[in-house]
Design a protein around this motif. Structure first.
Motif, mmCIF file in Angstrom:
data_model
loop_
_atom_site.group_PDB
_atom_site.id
_atom_site.type_symbol
_atom_site.label_atom_id
_atom_site.label_comp_id
_atom_site.label_asym_id
_atom_site.label_seq_id
_atom_site.Cartn_x
_atom_site.Cartn_y
_atom_site.Cartn_z
ATOM 1 N N PRO A 134 37.619 -7.146 50.322
ATOM 2 C CA PRO A 134 36.394 -7.763 49.801
ATOM 3 C C PRO A 134 35.367 -7.946 50.919
ATOM 4 O O PRO A 134 35.648 -7.692 52.095
ATOM 5 C CB PRO A 134 36.898 -9.107 49.276
ATOM 6 N N ASP A 135 34.203 -8.390 50.533
ATOM 7 C CA ASP A 135 33.159 -8.629 51.527
ATOM 8 C C ASP A 135 33.601 -9.707 52.510
ATOM 9 O O ASP A 135 34.170 -10.725 52.112
ATOM 10 C CB ASP A 135 31.865 -9.068 50.837
ATOM 11 N N PRO A 136 33.355 -9.494 53.801
ATOM 12 C CA PRO A 136 33.712 -10.502 54.812
ATOM 13 C C PRO A 136 32.830 -11.733 54.684
ATOM 14 O O PRO A 136 31.735 -11.655 54.133
ATOM 15 C CB PRO A 136 33.447 -9.765 56.137
ATOM 16 N N PRO A 137 33.307 -12.843 55.251
ATOM 17 C CA PRO A 137 34.637 -13.033 55.854
ATOM 18 C C PRO A 137 35.719 -13.139 54.783
ATOM 19 O O PRO A 137 35.461 -13.664 53.693
ATOM 20 C CB PRO A 137 34.479 -14.347 56.624
ATOM 21 N N PHE A 138 36.909 -12.661 55.108
ATOM 22 C CA PHE A 138 37.990 -12.697 54.134
ATOM 23 C C PHE A 138 39.329 -12.927 54.823
ATOM 24 O O PHE A 138 39.484 -12.729 56.033
ATOM 25 C CB PHE A 138 38.036 -11.402 53.307
ATOM 26 N N VAL A 139 40.302 -13.335 54.030
ATOM 27 C CA VAL A 139 41.671 -13.579 54.483
ATOM 28 C C VAL A 139 42.612 -12.840 53.541
ATOM 29 O O VAL A 139 42.394 -12.840 52.316
ATOM 30 C CB VAL A 139 42.016 -15.084 54.469
ATOM 31 N N ILE A 140 43.653 -12.203 54.083
ATOM 32 C CA ILE A 140 44.668 -11.552 53.259
ATOM 33 C C ILE A 140 46.041 -12.000 53.732
ATOM 34 O O ILE A 140 46.388 -11.835 54.904
ATOM 35 C CB ILE A 140 44.569 -10.010 53.331
ATOM 36 N N ASN A 141 46.826 -12.567 52.816
ATOM 37 C CA ASN A 141 48.181 -13.037 53.114
ATOM 38 C C ASN A 141 49.173 -12.399 52.149
ATOM 39 O O ASN A 141 48.969 -12.437 50.932
ATOM 40 C CB ASN A 141 48.269 -14.560 52.995
ATOM 41 N N LEU A 142 50.245 -11.823 52.683
ATOM 42 C CA LEU A 142 51.285 -11.208 51.868
ATOM 43 C C LEU A 142 52.523 -12.095 51.906
ATOM 44 O O LEU A 142 53.193 -12.202 52.936
ATOM 45 C CB LEU A 142 51.628 -9.807 52.384
ATOM 46 N N HIS A 149 55.030 -21.269 54.442
ATOM 47 C CA HIS A 149 53.610 -21.603 54.521
ATOM 48 C C HIS A 149 52.954 -20.671 55.543
ATOM 49 O O HIS A 149 53.217 -20.768 56.742
ATOM 50 C CB HIS A 149 53.434 -23.059 54.961
ATOM 51 N N ILE A 150 52.115 -19.754 55.054
ATOM 52 C CA ILE A 150 51.515 -18.791 55.979
ATOM 53 C C ILE A 150 49.991 -18.874 55.998
ATOM 54 O O ILE A 150 49.363 -18.282 56.871
ATOM 55 C CB ILE A 150 51.940 -17.349 55.641
ATOM 56 N N ALA A 151 49.391 -19.607 55.063
ATOM 57 C CA ALA A 151 47.929 -19.622 54.954
ATOM 58 C C ALA A 151 47.274 -20.117 56.237
ATOM 59 O O ALA A 151 46.276 -19.552 56.699
ATOM 60 C CB ALA A 151 47.503 -20.474 53.766
ATOM 61 N N PHE A 152 47.821 -21.187 56.842
ATOM 62 C CA PHE A 152 47.183 -21.745 58.044
ATOM 63 C C PHE A 152 47.509 -20.932 59.299
ATOM 64 O O PHE A 152 47.015 -21.241 60.380
ATOM 65 C CB PHE A 152 47.543 -23.225 58.238
ATOM 66 N N LYS A 153 48.329 -19.888 59.139
ATOM 67 C CA LYS A 153 48.633 -19.013 60.271
ATOM 68 C C LYS A 153 47.813 -17.726 60.228
ATOM 69 O O LYS A 153 47.863 -16.929 61.156
ATOM 70 C CB LYS A 153 50.121 -18.648 60.260
ATOM 71 N N GLY A 154 47.089 -17.523 59.146
ATOM 72 C CA GLY A 154 46.337 -16.281 58.970
ATOM 73 C C GLY A 154 45.094 -16.207 59.840
ATOM 74 O O GLY A 154 44.795 -17.118 60.613
ATOM 75 N N GLU A 155 44.374 -15.116 59.666
ATOM 76 C CA GLU A 155 43.149 -14.891 60.431
ATOM 77 C C GLU A 155 42.000 -14.566 59.490
ATOM 78 O O GLU A 155 42.178 -13.869 58.486
ATOM 79 C CB GLU A 155 43.335 -13.746 61.432
ATOM 80 N N VAL A 156 40.822 -15.064 59.842
ATOM 81 C CA VAL A 156 39.615 -14.735 59.096
ATOM 82 C C VAL A 156 39.058 -13.426 59.654
ATOM 83 O O VAL A 156 38.886 -13.272 60.860
ATOM 84 C CB VAL A 156 38.567 -15.854 59.208
ATOM 85 N N ASN A 157 38.806 -12.483 58.772
ATOM 86 C CA ASN A 157 38.346 -11.146 59.180
ATOM 87 C C ASN A 157 36.873 -10.958 58.875
ATOM 88 O O ASN A 157 36.366 -11.413 57.851
ATOM 89 C CB ASN A 157 39.153 -10.082 58.440
ATOM 90 N N TYR A 158 36.202 -10.215 59.773
ATOM 91 C CA TYR A 158 34.777 -9.966 59.619
ATOM 92 C C TYR A 158 34.465 -8.470 59.543
ATOM 93 O O TYR A 158 33.297 -8.084 59.511
ATOM 94 C CB TYR A 158 34.005 -10.619 60.773
ATOM 95 N N SER A 159 35.503 -7.644 59.510
ATOM 96 C CA SER A 159 35.335 -6.196 59.380
ATOM 97 C C SER A 159 36.224 -5.691 58.262
ATOM 98 O O SER A 159 37.387 -6.101 58.148
ATOM 99 C CB SER A 159 35.699 -5.480 60.690
ATOM 100 N N ARG A 160 35.708 -4.776 57.454
ATOM 101 C CA ARG A 160 36.492 -4.175 56.388
ATOM 102 C C ARG A 160 37.236 -2.930 56.869
ATOM 103 O O ARG A 160 38.034 -2.367 56.116
ATOM 104 C CB ARG A 160 35.580 -3.811 55.201
ATOM 105 N N ASP A 161 36.962 -2.504 58.079
ATOM 106 C CA ASP A 161 37.586 -1.286 58.601
ATOM 107 C C ASP A 161 38.800 -1.567 59.480
ATOM 108 O O ASP A 161 39.789 -0.835 59.438
ATOM 109 C CB ASP A 161 36.564 -0.459 59.393
ATOM 110 N N ILE A 162 38.732 -2.616 60.268
ATOM 111 C CA ILE A 162 39.863 -3.042 61.089
ATOM 112 C C ILE A 162 40.020 -4.544 60.903
ATOM 113 O O ILE A 162 39.103 -5.316 61.190
ATOM 114 C CB ILE A 162 39.649 -2.707 62.575
#
Length: 307
Positions: A134-142, A149-162
């Motif tokens: 999706p459009d940045p910023p975004f978070v993806i957790n599997l 609990h993994i949500a607070f360990k994730g990263e906010v992404n600002y690129s859709r390519d990497i």
């Protein structure tokens, strides 16, 4: 912070009853739409005014829940805390941790979030999100085990390519082009082999013969460098098996640069093509181009050789 992005996304997505929708399947494999209602942290009896910084994310807050009220006695991620001297957890981080009486909690769902919406994708939908974030910023957790609990360990992404996704508790860097190529390769490989075989490299010998030795070698040569790489684990989590024999042949010709060649009698490699039992010309479209290959009788066998 990832939890703040997810919390905002939930607030923008839920309806007036606090419900968001999830596409899933029932016990019989039928597609259904399930209503998911998470706990609203601001409605919790233990939420109280508190000026300070969040124990987990370190962000300033005006309300929070005390540590002993939000964490169970089996919580072990104390080292993740950004402000270990603080006594409360902010609403956004509380949202990522709270579990309902029906045992619904963010940890039980894979999730994708940006500033506008929170999604709870099934594996097919997650496959699309990884190829088209999706459009940045975004978070993806599997959520693999659906217990951590993994949500607070994730990263906010600002690129859709990497970008980085959390695969359970492991951050995995995704190059979208590389991911898509590997996914396409694996999904065609799954036509003849199991996910366990591809991940471990321990193949059933009969399946190798049925698939074709040269064809198997061509696929294995490309998959082998990724074995042990968490990128392959992410691919396997969302991969969908190719069911079409014609599509498999098309991929072999267009991507693996292989060609059809008639074998001498008594070859040990069965034909993928000859299994349909139809004669004449078989045409397939690869990359917008028609690739017609001769069809031999069932009594003959075909091989796929590298150019």
């Amino acid at each position: 912070m990832p939890t703040h992005l997810i919390y905002k996304a939930w607030q923008n997505t839920k309806d007036e009853n606090g419900v968001i929708m999830q596409n899933t399947k029932d016990a019989k494999g039928n597609e259904i739409v399930r209503q998911i209602k998470f706990e609203d942290p601001m409605k919790q009896k233990d939420m109280e005014p508190h000026e300070g910084h969040c124990f987990l994310c370190g962000e300033p807050m005006t309300h929070g829940i005390k540590l002993k009220k939000i964490f169970s006695n089996v919580f072990t991620d104390w080292n993740i805390a950004k402000c270990r001297g603080e006594t409360h957890v902010c609403p956004a981080c509380c949202f990522s941790i709270l579990t309902t009486k029906g045992r619904y909690g963010l940890r039980t769902f894979s999730n994708v979030a940006n500033e506008e919406r929170l999604w709870l994708p099934n594996r097919m939908e997650m496959r699309e999100f990884l190829m088209h974030p999706p459009d940045p910023p975004f978070v993806i957790n599997l959520a693999v085990s659906q217990k951590k609990h993994i949500a607070f360990k994730g990263e906010v992404n600002y690129s859709r390519d990497i970008f980085t996704v959390m695969y359970e508790e492991m951050p995995v860097l995704i190059d979208r082009k590389e991911f898509t190529r590997l996914l396409e390769l694996v999904e065609h490989f799954l036509y003849g082999f199991t996910k366990t075989e591809i991940i471990t490299g321990d193949y059933n010998q009969k399946r190798i013969l049925d698939f074709g030795i040269e064809a198997w070698e061509a696929f294995e040569e490309r998959v082998k460098p990724y074995r042990g790489n968490p990128l392959l684990d992410v691919v396997m989590f969302v991969a969908q098996k190719v069911e079409s024999e014609e599509e498999l042949q098309c991929f072999m010709v267009s991507e693996l640069k292989m060609k059809m060649q008639e074998l001498q009698p008594y070859s040990s490699m069965p034909s993928i093509v000859a299994g349909t039992g139809k004669e004449g010309q078989v045409g397939s479209t690869c990359g917008g181009k028609s690739n017609a290959s001769p069809k031999f009788p069932r009594s003959e066998q075909l091989a796929l050789d590298l150019f």
